[in-house]
Design a protein around this motif. Structure first.
Motif, mmCIF file in Angstrom:
data_model
loop_
_atom_site.group_PDB
_atom_site.id
_atom_site.type_symbol
_atom_site.label_atom_id
_atom_site.label_comp_id
_atom_site.label_asym_id
_atom_site.label_seq_id
_atom_site.Cartn_x
_atom_site.Cartn_y
_atom_site.Cartn_z
ATOM 1 N N GLU A 217 -10.601 29.411 -25.587
ATOM 2 C CA GLU A 217 -10.770 28.758 -24.283
ATOM 3 C C GLU A 217 -10.461 29.697 -23.121
ATOM 4 N N ASP A 218 -9.867 30.844 -23.416
ATOM 5 C CA ASP A 218 -9.543 31.788 -22.337
ATOM 6 C C ASP A 218 -10.716 32.689 -21.944
ATOM 7 N N PHE A 219 -11.747 32.759 -22.798
ATOM 8 C CA PHE A 219 -12.920 33.549 -22.417
ATOM 9 C C PHE A 219 -13.656 32.827 -21.292
ATOM 10 N N PRO A 220 -14.249 33.570 -20.347
ATOM 11 C CA PRO A 220 -15.048 32.911 -19.312
ATOM 12 C C PRO A 220 -16.166 32.088 -19.972
ATOM 13 N N LYS A 221 -16.489 30.952 -19.370
ATOM 14 C CA LYS A 221 -17.489 30.016 -19.936
ATOM 15 C C LYS A 221 -18.760 30.723 -20.388
ATOM 16 N N GLU A 222 -19.235 31.663 -19.536
ATOM 17 C CA GLU A 222 -20.545 32.257 -19.830
ATOM 18 C C GLU A 222 -20.552 33.148 -21.075
ATOM 19 N N ILE A 223 -19.384 33.547 -21.553
ATOM 20 C CA ILE A 223 -19.410 34.358 -22.787
ATOM 21 C C ILE A 223 -18.775 33.623 -23.977
ATOM 22 N N GLN A 224 -18.312 32.389 -23.742
ATOM 23 C CA GLN A 224 -17.620 31.675 -24.823
ATOM 24 C C GLN A 224 -18.463 31.544 -26.094
ATOM 25 N N GLY A 225 -19.798 31.409 -25.921
ATOM 26 C CA GLY A 225 -20.666 31.251 -27.091
ATOM 27 C C GLY A 225 -20.848 32.537 -27.885
ATOM 28 N N ASN A 226 -20.584 33.679 -27.252
ATOM 29 C CA ASN A 226 -20.866 34.970 -27.908
ATOM 30 C C ASN A 226 -19.635 35.812 -28.203
ATOM 31 N N ALA A 227 -18.484 35.404 -27.658
ATOM 32 C CA ALA A 227 -17.284 36.245 -27.817
ATOM 33 C C ALA A 227 -16.270 35.562 -28.738
ATOM 34 N N ILE A 228 -15.539 36.380 -29.448
ATOM 35 C CA ILE A 228 -14.532 35.842 -30.376
ATOM 36 C C ILE A 228 -13.386 36.859 -30.478
ATOM 37 N N SER A 229 -12.229 36.408 -30.916
ATOM 38 C CA SER A 229 -11.140 37.372 -31.124
ATOM 39 C C SER A 229 -10.775 37.406 -32.609
ATOM 40 N N LEU A 230 -10.087 38.475 -32.998
ATOM 41 C CA LEU A 230 -9.653 38.605 -34.396
ATOM 42 C C LEU A 230 -8.698 37.464 -34.754
ATOM 43 N N LYS A 231 -7.845 37.090 -33.799
ATOM 44 C CA LYS A 231 -6.883 36.014 -34.069
ATOM 45 C C LYS A 231 -7.601 34.705 -34.429
ATOM 46 N N THR A 232 -8.690 34.420 -33.708
ATOM 47 C CA THR A 232 -9.422 33.183 -33.978
ATOM 48 C C THR A 232 -9.986 33.194 -35.395
ATOM 49 N N VAL A 233 -10.500 34.319 -35.820
ATOM 50 C CA VAL A 233 -11.095 34.389 -37.158
ATOM 51 C C VAL A 233 -10.021 34.298 -38.236
ATOM 52 N N LEU A 234 -8.906 34.992 -38.000
ATOM 53 C CA LEU A 234 -7.876 35.082 -39.045
ATOM 54 C C LEU A 234 -6.888 33.917 -39.014
ATOM 55 N N GLY A 235 -6.822 33.235 -37.866
ATOM 56 C CA GLY A 235 -5.851 32.151 -37.726
ATOM 57 C C GLY A 235 -4.432 32.658 -37.545
ATOM 58 N N ARG A 236 -4.291 33.919 -37.225
ATOM 59 C CA ARG A 236 -2.951 34.486 -36.946
ATOM 60 C C ARG A 236 -3.110 35.685 -36.021
ATOM 61 N N PRO A 237 -2.068 35.984 -35.237
ATOM 62 C CA PRO A 237 -2.200 37.138 -34.341
ATOM 63 C C PRO A 237 -2.180 38.461 -35.103
ATOM 64 N N VAL A 238 -2.759 39.469 -34.491
ATOM 65 C CA VAL A 238 -2.817 40.807 -35.096
ATOM 66 C C VAL A 238 -2.016 41.751 -34.204
ATOM 67 N N SER A 239 -1.283 42.676 -34.814
ATOM 68 C CA SER A 239 -0.497 43.641 -34.036
ATOM 69 C C SER A 239 -1.444 44.627 -33.353
ATOM 70 N N ARG A 240 -1.397 44.637 -32.040
ATOM 71 C CA ARG A 240 -2.299 45.523 -31.289
ATOM 72 C C ARG A 240 -1.929 46.986 -31.514
#
Ligand code: BTN
Length: 324
Positions: A217-240
């Protein structure tokens, strides 16, 4: 350097307090100097407690892309041997270009917690919120002619795909030339910029943006359909910091291989991760759009596309839209 030595000793001691006296003896500086370094570390966000009569211990490390945190994951190569960290920048690529003009050596890394004018490919922007993504730029000075630069950027994408697999076990895909996708959405992109003459590269800036722990929900509306983060896929945060460390390590290996053996092994590796070849796609390059099947890469890394009349075209740069 001594501040880093204090940190290393505190890290090594874990929850065991270590006295100011011991720190000063081990590092070879006065106790006042040790105290100053401890204060400086605290200002950077390290939580260091003092146990009365026993000494200092490290309670918490900040979730920041601090040089000392990244360097824990490096093994002393060229990439990242000097790291410039910023809380906010307009663009790490712009800063890296400035440094390159000042003449800094190859391998200098610029990282930022956020960018207020992050740049994407083809004149677009790059969403760069604070603390959840990785925004980095590396300076390279390869002895190559400028037409080799596009091939070089494929190397950046392969290294990132490998680093993500190493750190998260996630197998991602590369969309030509160097977008990184997972579950059909983009989680990372690469922007390579070059300074040089017609026949000589002065510097190459490899800029990488990764959506690591961004919430959907933090991605701007116009890219929400095309953008994703690793955390969303894995269901857990990743150490940057771990991901940056893995990236620089793999990148350095591939870069050495590239300088030694040319683009061929890199192209082979790229093909193992590619999700473009074999697909029916539209390539937009300049004002032109070409629809066809992506059939191969040529020896320079250009994409070869064949339309349904048998016309074959090759593109050294452009934007690919995958037809579903
Ligand atoms: C793309 O459009 O896919 C490329 C995005 C590249 C973004 C990164 S973030 C760090 C570096 N600094 C920038 O301004 N851009 C790149």
């Amino acid at each position: 350097m001594t501040k880093r030595d204090v940190l290393t000793l505190l890290r090594y001691a874990g929850k065991e307090p270590i006295s100011g006296e011991e720190l000063s003896a081990k590092i070879g500086v006065s106790r006042t100097a040790v105290w100053k370094h401890i204060q400086a570390l605290k200002e950077e966000g390290y939580q260091i407690n003092a146990h009365p009569g026993k000494g200092y211990y490290l309670l918490k490390v900040p979730d920041l892309l601090l040089p000392a945190e990244i360097q824990q994951y490096l093994s002393g190569g060229k990439l990242g041997s000097v790291i410039e960290h910023h809380y906010e920048l307009n663009s790490t690529n712009e800063r890296a270009k400035e440094l390159a003009t000042e003449g800094v050596p190859e391998g200098v890394l610029v990282v930022a917690e956020s960018q207020n004018r992050g740049k994407g490919r083809l004149g677009r922007g790059w969403f760069s919120p604070e603390g959840t993504g990785i925004y980095l730029s590396l300076i390279f000075r390869p002895s190559l002619t400028p037409e080799k630069a596009p091939g070089f950027t494929l190397l950046g994408a392969v290294a990132l795909a490998r680093a993500v697999l190493e750190v998260t076990d996630l197998k991602v895909g590369i969309k030509w030339p160097n977008d990184l996708l997972v579950e059909g959405k983009k989680f990372a992109g690469i922007l390579t910029e070059m300074k040089g003459e017609m026949d000589r590269i002065h510097s190459l800036i490899l800029g990488v943006g990764i959506n690591v722990n961004t919430n959907p929900e933090d991605f701007p509306k116009e890219i929400q359909g095309n953008a994703i983060s690793l955390k969303t896929v894995l269901g857990r945060p990743v150490s940057r910091v771990q991901l940056i460390g893995a990236y620089l390590t793999v990148l350095e290996e591939l870069y050495d291989e590239y300088l030694e053996s040319g683009l061929e092994p890199i192209l082979k590796a790229w093909k193992e991760w590619n999700i473009t070849l074999g697909q029916w796609i539209t390539v937009s390059s300049g004002t032109e759009k070409f629809y066809g099947q992506a059939i191969d890469l040529d020896e320079k890394g250009s994409l070869i596309v064949k339309d349904n009349h048998g016309e074959i075209r090759s593109f050294i740069s452009g934007e690919v839209t995958l037809k579903k």
